[in-house]
Write a protein that holds these residues in place. Sequence first.
Motif, PDB file in Angstrom:
ATOM      1  N   UNK A 319      -4.399  -7.710   9.438  1.00  0.00           N
ATOM      2  CA  UNK A 319      -3.388  -8.021  10.450  1.00  0.00           C
ATOM      3  C   UNK A 319      -3.902  -9.096  11.412  1.00  0.00           C
ATOM      4  N   UNK A 320      -5.168  -8.990  11.788  1.00  0.00           N
ATOM      5  CA  UNK A 320      -5.760  -9.952  12.727  1.00  0.00           C
ATOM      6  C   UNK A 320      -5.831 -11.342  12.096  1.00  0.00           C
ATOM      7  N   UNK A 321      -6.321 -11.416  10.872  1.00  0.00           N
ATOM      8  CA  UNK A 321      -6.453 -12.710  10.191  1.00  0.00           C
ATOM      9  C   UNK A 321      -5.098 -13.365   9.961  1.00  0.00           C
ATOM     10  N   UNK A 322      -4.138 -12.570   9.502  1.00  0.00           N
ATOM     11  CA  UNK A 322      -2.838 -13.144   9.163  1.00  0.00           C
ATOM     12  C   UNK A 322      -2.061 -13.519  10.422  1.00  0.00           C
ATOM     13  N   UNK A 323      -2.174 -12.712  11.471  1.00  0.00           N
ATOM     14  CA  UNK A 323      -1.507 -13.045  12.735  1.00  0.00           C
ATOM     15  C   UNK A 323      -2.104 -14.327  13.311  1.00  0.00           C
TER      16      UNK A 323
ATOM     17  N   UNK B 310       1.585   0.202   4.046  1.00  0.00           N
ATOM     18  CA  UNK B 310       0.604   0.814   3.152  1.00  0.00           C
ATOM     19  C   UNK B 310      -0.786   0.294   3.507  1.00  0.00           C
ATOM     20  N   UNK B 311      -1.640   1.194   4.029  1.00  0.00           N
ATOM     21  CA  UNK B 311      -2.975   0.758   4.458  1.00  0.00           C
ATOM     22  C   UNK B 311      -3.779   0.176   3.301  1.00  0.00           C
ATOM     23  N   UNK B 312      -3.576   0.684   2.085  1.00  0.00           N
ATOM     24  CA  UNK B 312      -4.357   0.151   0.967  1.00  0.00           C
ATOM     25  C   UNK B 312      -3.918  -1.274   0.618  1.00  0.00           C
ATOM     26  N   UNK B 313      -2.644  -1.593   0.842  1.00  0.00           N
ATOM     27  CA  UNK B 313      -2.187  -2.971   0.632  1.00  0.00           C
ATOM     28  C   UNK B 313      -2.837  -3.893   1.661  1.00  0.00           C
ATOM     29  N   UNK B 314      -2.880  -3.448   2.914  1.00  0.00           N
ATOM     30  CA  UNK B 314      -3.498  -4.269   3.959  1.00  0.00           C
ATOM     31  C   UNK B 314      -5.007  -4.409   3.726  1.00  0.00           C
ATOM     32  N   UNK B 315      -5.643  -3.329   3.296  1.00  0.00           N
ATOM     33  CA  UNK B 315      -7.084  -3.400   2.999  1.00  0.00           C
ATOM     34  C   UNK B 315      -7.330  -4.388   1.858  1.00  0.00           C
ATOM     35  N   UNK B 316      -6.457  -4.382   0.867  1.00  0.00           N
ATOM     36  CA  UNK B 316      -6.606  -5.321  -0.264  1.00  0.00           C
ATOM     37  C   UNK B 316      -6.429  -6.764   0.215  1.00  0.00           C
ATOM     38  N   UNK B 317      -5.500  -6.982   1.139  1.00  0.00           N
ATOM     39  CA  UNK B 317      -5.322  -8.330   1.703  1.00  0.00           C
ATOM     40  C   UNK B 317      -6.620  -8.779   2.377  1.00  0.00           C
ATOM     41  N   UNK B 318      -7.211  -7.884   3.179  1.00  0.00           N
ATOM     42  CA  UNK B 318      -8.452  -8.241   3.885  1.00  0.00           C
ATOM     43  C   UNK B 318      -9.549  -8.625   2.895  1.00  0.00           C
TER      44      UNK B 318
END
Lengths: 334, 334
Positions: A319-323, B310-318
Amino acid sequence: KMLRSAAPLLLRAAPRFPAHFSASLRFFPLHRRCSRGSVDGKREIARRNSNRSIASSSVGMASNNSPDAAPPTHSSTVTLSSGETIQISGAPTLSPSEFRNAIDSALFKQWLKNMQGSSGILTKEQMSLKQVHIQGVDMFGRGVGFLKFKADVFDNETGKKVPGIVFSRGQSVAVLIILESGGEDYVVLTEQVRVPVGRLILELPAGMLDDDGNDIVGTAIREVEEETGISLHVADMVNLTAFLDPSTGCRIFPSPGGCDEEISLFLYRGHVKQETITALHGKEMGLRDHGELIKVHVAPYRTLWHMTVDAKALAAIALYEMAQREGLLASSSG
Amino acid sequence: KMLRSAAPLLLRAAPRFPAHFSASLRFFPLHRRCSRGSVDGKREIARRNSNRSIASSSVGMASNNSPDAAPPTHSSTVTLSSGETIQISGAPTLSPSEFRNAIDSALFKQWLKNMQGSSGILTKEQMSLKQVHIQGVDMFGRGVGFLKFKADVFDNETGKKVPGIVFSRGQSVAVLIILESGGEDYVVLTEQVRVPVGRLILELPAGMLDDDGNDIVGTAIREVEEETGISLHVADMVNLTAFLDPSTGCRIFPSPGGCDEEISLFLYRGHVKQETITALHGKEMGLRDHGELIKVHVAPYRTLWHMTVDAKALAAIALYEMAQREGLLASSSG
């Protein structure tokens, strides 16, 4: 932090971190709360006004044809906003007061509201809730900490039951604290014993909301102070989950297939001196008498992504990176 | 997906997606598995060779001074690798076979191993495990699906109990599928009914591992096929969680304060034609007879971060973004 108690309020009166450090954090906020930060406030008001779904609830003793090994000995009902009455049974291991506490808990009421909310699975009338069996209640002091139940929810088209086991623990908060010092961005992490995973792990400072669930940012600030000794101000907190599309509800679900937990993620950014970084690292915190022993860790932000197994830390990074990429945050002066 | 059953193996024989689409995905892999992808394999071998911690286990009936409303009626012991014998009790609602299944389950054995592993909380001798009370067992067919227990773990220095309630559901996998088409990167998401959160939510294709927990990447591929109809090849899967520091165990924990779940995240990237994107979007999948109804959603990758809770989707993005930034992934040709 797993305890829901009033004790932190007393403990907060005794400062556990040098005043100069709190001050140095207070005086260098990099930005103010983003414009979407009011979403939570609106949601909370909506929540308080939608309590009508639980119209009646009475406890009694009854036999029941449960498929479990022993028949439940508790029985009650709740009435949905549709007018339908749902049977609630409870495992015989529960005391009458535990069964009553379970049905009256904010956790259970919130789940019923979610099911019937504007994006709830009962709202589109493709699914029906037939009954609920309370399997277990874990009291944390006088309040319900965790609740476990099985909901019989059916797909109206096929008549088949959908997976309905719920481990209920409610709302929580976590904070990504980024401290710029000497040209490097550092993050503040906590290390604590986590019996469920059998290990000590590095996590974002975090905690569970009280039953009323109203003071999300206040809980975030309190947990950060308890777990790290750092005092943050409300005005400097950025709600990262408020960047989610409003239709999502603006909280993340760590394990939606088995657990009702929803997390609000916050960001704090500030400047500190190198001594502050040194003083923070390795500091021991926590309410040790309550079984919490927390060690503070400070690490460069750029290493965070491969040193933590905490999904909420990784979600906060996303969220931080994308924001930042979309220009939604004031740029860091670091 | 919540079911642990052998049924998917049968269903896979009937292709549920046009062959040309599977083929188009198979022929355009962007990269091969990264060099760290073997970490999981090594862990699995280590896991199988470390079963010695459970030396004895016998079921009996005994009274017990549990603080619960009703005394447990089941009793057993396990011996830790330290030689200590731990009492295991079970709620009287459990049938003898449920209690036996719980103690013999891969979930419980894995938890005991984690506690005693090289980074386990019993290993440094700062903590002691005194007893375990099995509160509930949810059978999925003939296997243990979910387990709930309370572990009495004490801080040796203070003698205080640390939070020890465990909702056990074991390992799972999820896949971030990025399909490049016409200059845009798309992601493949599933929408399904999630009773615990009371809503339909958008998630990465995901599923739980079978009891043996050995075939992580195979499970990931099977779940993607079941939930989306897309056939992926092992060689094209990148284990994103393998980028984590090896000391972490290379899996993420969605809710370590209450749940033992650990997730391996994979990445697949490929090129497809625009018709494929159109054909995927809105497709209905899932084993509807098992209560799964899954709708496939396709969305631009750049919008994923604010459309999913979905936290796992956000974790995958990171992990994906940071691995890309550090040059650890082959660059996308899109």
